[in-house]
Design a protein around this motif. Structure first.
Motif, PDB file in Angstrom:
ATOM      1  N   GLY A 293       0.763  -1.244   0.000  1.00  0.00           N
ATOM      2  CA  GLY A 293       0.000   0.000   0.000  1.00  0.00           C
ATOM      3  C   GLY A 293       0.786   1.282   0.000  1.00  0.00           C
ATOM      4  N   TYR A 294       2.109   1.228  -0.232  1.00  0.00           N
ATOM      5  CA  TYR A 294       2.907   2.463  -0.283  1.00  0.00           C
ATOM      6  C   TYR A 294       3.228   2.816  -1.729  1.00  0.00           C
ATOM      7  CZ  TYR A 294       3.611   2.294   4.770  1.00  0.00           C
ATOM      8  OH  TYR A 294       3.415   2.286   6.135  1.00  0.00           O
ATOM      9  N   GLU A 295       3.130   4.096  -2.055  1.00  0.00           N
ATOM     10  CA  GLU A 295       3.435   4.568  -3.403  1.00  0.00           C
ATOM     11  C   GLU A 295       4.728   5.384  -3.448  1.00  0.00           C
ATOM     12  OE1 GLU A 295       0.023   6.744  -4.653  1.00  0.00           O
ATOM     13  OE2 GLU A 295      -1.287   4.975  -4.771  1.00  0.00           O
ATOM     14  N   ASN A 296       5.074   6.005  -2.331  1.00  0.00           N
ATOM     15  CA  ASN A 296       6.271   6.849  -2.270  1.00  0.00           C
ATOM     16  C   ASN A 296       7.423   6.030  -1.698  1.00  0.00           C
ATOM     17  OD1 ASN A 296       8.273   8.703  -1.160  1.00  0.00           O
ATOM     18  ND2 ASN A 296       6.794  10.337  -1.620  1.00  0.00           N
ATOM     19  N   SER A 297       8.430   5.721  -2.529  1.00  0.00           N
ATOM     20  CA  SER A 297       9.516   4.834  -2.094  1.00  0.00           C
ATOM     21  C   SER A 297      10.359   5.441  -0.983  1.00  0.00           C
ATOM     22  CB  SER A 297      10.406   4.467  -3.288  1.00  0.00           C
ATOM     23  OG  SER A 297      10.957   5.638  -3.871  1.00  0.00           O
ATOM     24  N   SER A 298      10.647   6.730  -1.057  1.00  0.00           N
ATOM     25  CA  SER A 298      11.475   7.353  -0.011  1.00  0.00           C
ATOM     26  C   SER A 298      10.750   7.321   1.329  1.00  0.00           C
ATOM     27  CB  SER A 298      11.838   8.790  -0.404  1.00  0.00           C
ATOM     28  OG  SER A 298      10.670   9.578  -0.563  1.00  0.00           O
ATOM     29  N   HIS A 299       9.424   7.523   1.295  1.00  0.00           N
ATOM     30  CA  HIS A 299       8.618   7.457   2.521  1.00  0.00           C
ATOM     31  C   HIS A 299       8.644   6.039   3.090  1.00  0.00           C
ATOM     32  CE1 HIS A 299       5.502   8.473   5.368  1.00  0.00           C
ATOM     33  NE2 HIS A 299       4.651   7.598   4.852  1.00  0.00           N
ATOM     34  N   PHE A 300       8.465   5.039   2.221  1.00  0.00           N
ATOM     35  CA  PHE A 300       8.486   3.643   2.656  1.00  0.00           C
ATOM     36  C   PHE A 300       9.844   3.281   3.253  1.00  0.00           C
ATOM     37  CE2 PHE A 300       9.539  -0.817   1.544  1.00  0.00           C
ATOM     38  CZ  PHE A 300       8.612  -1.468   2.340  1.00  0.00           C
ATOM     39  N   TYR A 301      10.936   3.637   2.595  1.00  0.00           N
ATOM     40  CA  TYR A 301      12.281   3.307   3.088  1.00  0.00           C
ATOM     41  C   TYR A 301      12.540   3.977   4.442  1.00  0.00           C
ATOM     42  CZ  TYR A 301      14.056   0.856  -1.041  1.00  0.00           C
ATOM     43  OH  TYR A 301      14.288  -0.061  -2.023  1.00  0.00           O
ATOM     44  N   ARG A 302      12.126   5.242   4.566  1.00  0.00           N
ATOM     45  CA  ARG A 302      12.376   5.958   5.823  1.00  0.00           C
ATOM     46  C   ARG A 302      11.625   5.314   6.980  1.00  0.00           C
ATOM     47  NH1 ARG A 302       9.633   9.684   8.478  1.00  0.00           N
ATOM     48  NH2 ARG A 302       8.181  10.083   6.756  1.00  0.00           N
ATOM     49  N   LEU A 303      10.334   5.007   6.776  1.00  0.00           N
ATOM     50  CA  LEU A 303       9.539   4.396   7.843  1.00  0.00           C
ATOM     51  C   LEU A 303      10.050   2.999   8.187  1.00  0.00           C
ATOM     52  CD1 LEU A 303       5.889   5.386   6.784  1.00  0.00           C
ATOM     53  CD2 LEU A 303       7.258   6.360   8.631  1.00  0.00           C
ATOM     54  N   PHE A 304      10.456   2.241   7.168  1.00  0.00           N
ATOM     55  CA  PHE A 304      10.951   0.885   7.413  1.00  0.00           C
ATOM     56  C   PHE A 304      12.213   0.931   8.269  1.00  0.00           C
ATOM     57  CE2 PHE A 304      12.877  -3.192   6.716  1.00  0.00           C
ATOM     58  CZ  PHE A 304      11.804  -4.062   6.509  1.00  0.00           C
ATOM     59  N   ARG A 305      13.133   1.856   7.937  1.00  0.00           N
ATOM     60  CA  ARG A 305      14.374   1.950   8.721  1.00  0.00           C
ATOM     61  C   ARG A 305      14.094   2.408  10.145  1.00  0.00           C
ATOM     62  NH1 ARG A 305      19.751   1.937   7.867  1.00  0.00           N
ATOM     63  NH2 ARG A 305      19.529   1.777   5.592  1.00  0.00           N
ATOM     64  N   GLU A 306      13.134   3.315  10.308  1.00  0.00           N
ATOM     65  CA  GLU A 306      12.762   3.764  11.653  1.00  0.00           C
ATOM     66  C   GLU A 306      12.203   2.599  12.471  1.00  0.00           C
ATOM     67  OE1 GLU A 306       9.984   6.920  11.261  1.00  0.00           O
ATOM     68  OE2 GLU A 306      11.454   8.399  10.568  1.00  0.00           O
ATOM     69  N   HIS A 307      11.486   1.723  11.804  1.00  0.00           N
ATOM     70  CA  HIS A 307      10.819   0.614  12.502  1.00  0.00           C
ATOM     71  C   HIS A 307      11.768  -0.534  12.835  1.00  0.00           C
ATOM     72  CE1 HIS A 307       6.954  -1.110  13.724  1.00  0.00           C
ATOM     73  NE2 HIS A 307       7.388  -2.281  13.281  1.00  0.00           N
ATOM     74  N   TYR A 308      12.676  -0.893  11.876  1.00  0.00           N
ATOM     75  CA  TYR A 308      13.513  -2.078  12.049  1.00  0.00           C
ATOM     76  C   TYR A 308      15.001  -1.759  12.201  1.00  0.00           C
ATOM     77  CZ  TYR A 308       9.342  -4.685  10.686  1.00  0.00           C
ATOM     78  OH  TYR A 308       8.072  -5.215  10.639  1.00  0.00           O
TER      79      TYR A 308
END
Length: 320
Positions: A293-308
């Motif tokens: 459900g993510y369309e913005n790759s930079s947003h997805f990468y940033r949130l993923f790194r914050e989470h894991y």
């Protein structure tokens, strides 16, 4: 409630006159069994799926079950049920839904304590459930569907405090008048009950805390199931509309019941699914991002790194 109808409902029945002289329930009116299981065949006319009768006053109604779905509506005064040791006091305007597995007793009521018992067979709900089809993912529809299942063994009951809701009051008056007069068409009564259900959905927060679940908890449970199944394109606005709530009110309910916001729960579910794809498939990170459900790759990468604490690629290498 209209005075004319209420006056009619307050008339003392032959059964109540016998109670006033003997101070006990005549069980033969309700069952032929040794155990007090009320039989629908004693209360329903042949070929009918629903009946309405005033609750029997002036004495305690002993512990019993019934082989039908029961709805009680309180027209005036108060009526107190005891279900599994829990005391549920209903006031004028309240509704109580009980499935076939509920064992309950009812405390002695007085002249002005008027309740209507609806005796309902599962076939009656065909039309009301069709009317709820757009809202199947909600607490009331879940209750009805569960109540209609033959293999359902759990006692289930919902208590709605709907005093002051004029739409529900008018609909209840219509169906009571129709059933008490015996002149109403059953399909019209089915549509009327469907409208009552839709009104209750619009006021789901009126589920009392003495139900098995509070209205807020049931809405939060629906929200969690919605997120789990629709995480790709889940929307707070869509969820709120399906629950007949404003987005801000729905957000407050979710936060109060779960301790998390809608966005936090949605992000958690999306990342749970993303790591499943990273560990168990050969999908590219871009494909996974779109799949959850993510369309913005930079947003997805940033949130993923914050989470894991890792990028998606680093996570995959570490957990391959």
């Amino acid at each position: 409630m209209r005075e004319e109808l209420l006056k009619q409902l307050k008339n003392i029945s032959e059964e109540e006159r016998n109670i006033l002289s003997q101070n006990k329930i005549d069980r033969s009116l309700y069952t032929t069994q040794s155990r007090f299981d009320i039989d629908s065949e004693k209360l329903l006319s042949l070929g009918k799926y629903i009946a309405a009768r005033p609750h029997t006053r002036f004495t305690d109604f002993p512990l019993h079950r019934h082989n039908y779905i029961e709805i009680m509506y309180v027209c005036s005064g108060e009526i107190t049920h005891v279900i599994d040791g829990k005391t549920i006091t209903m006031s004028a305007g309240d509704l109580l839904f009980m499935n076939r597995n509920v064992s309950h007793c009812i405390q002695k009521t007085g002249f002005d304590d008027i309740g209507i018992n609806f005796i309902i067979l599962p076939e009656f709900f065909d039309i009301p459930l069709v009317m709820l089809k757009e809202d199947r993912n909600n607490a009331l529809a879940d209750f009805l569907i569960g109540a209609l299942r033959i293999d359902e063994k759990r006692p289930q009951y919902l208590h709605f405090r709907t005093a002051g809701n004029h739409a529900i009051e008018n609909l209840m008056e219509n169906i009571i008048s129709s059933l008490m007069s015996g002149k109403g068409e059953e399909n019209i009564n089915q549509f009327t009950m469907g409208l009552i259900f839709l009104q209750l959905l619009s006021n789901i927060e009126t589920i009392s805390d003495d139900s098995l679940l509070s209205g807020f908890d049931m809405m939060a449970d629906t929200a969690l199931r919605y997120i789990n199944t629709r995480y790709q394109d889940a929307s707070l606005t869509e969820l709120a509309a399906s629950m007949h709530q404003s987005p801000s009110n729905m957000s407050k309910i979710i936060k109060k019941s779960t301790g998390h916001t809608f966005s936090e729960l949605l992000q958690k579910k999306r990342f749970q699914q993303a790591v499943v794809f990273l560990e168990d498939t050969k999908m590219t990170v871009s494909e996974i991002m779109n799949a959850v459900g993510y369309e913005n790759s930079s947003h997805f990468y940033r949130l993923f790194r914050e989470h894991y604490g890792l990028s998606p690629r680093e996570y995959r290498l570490k957990n391959k």
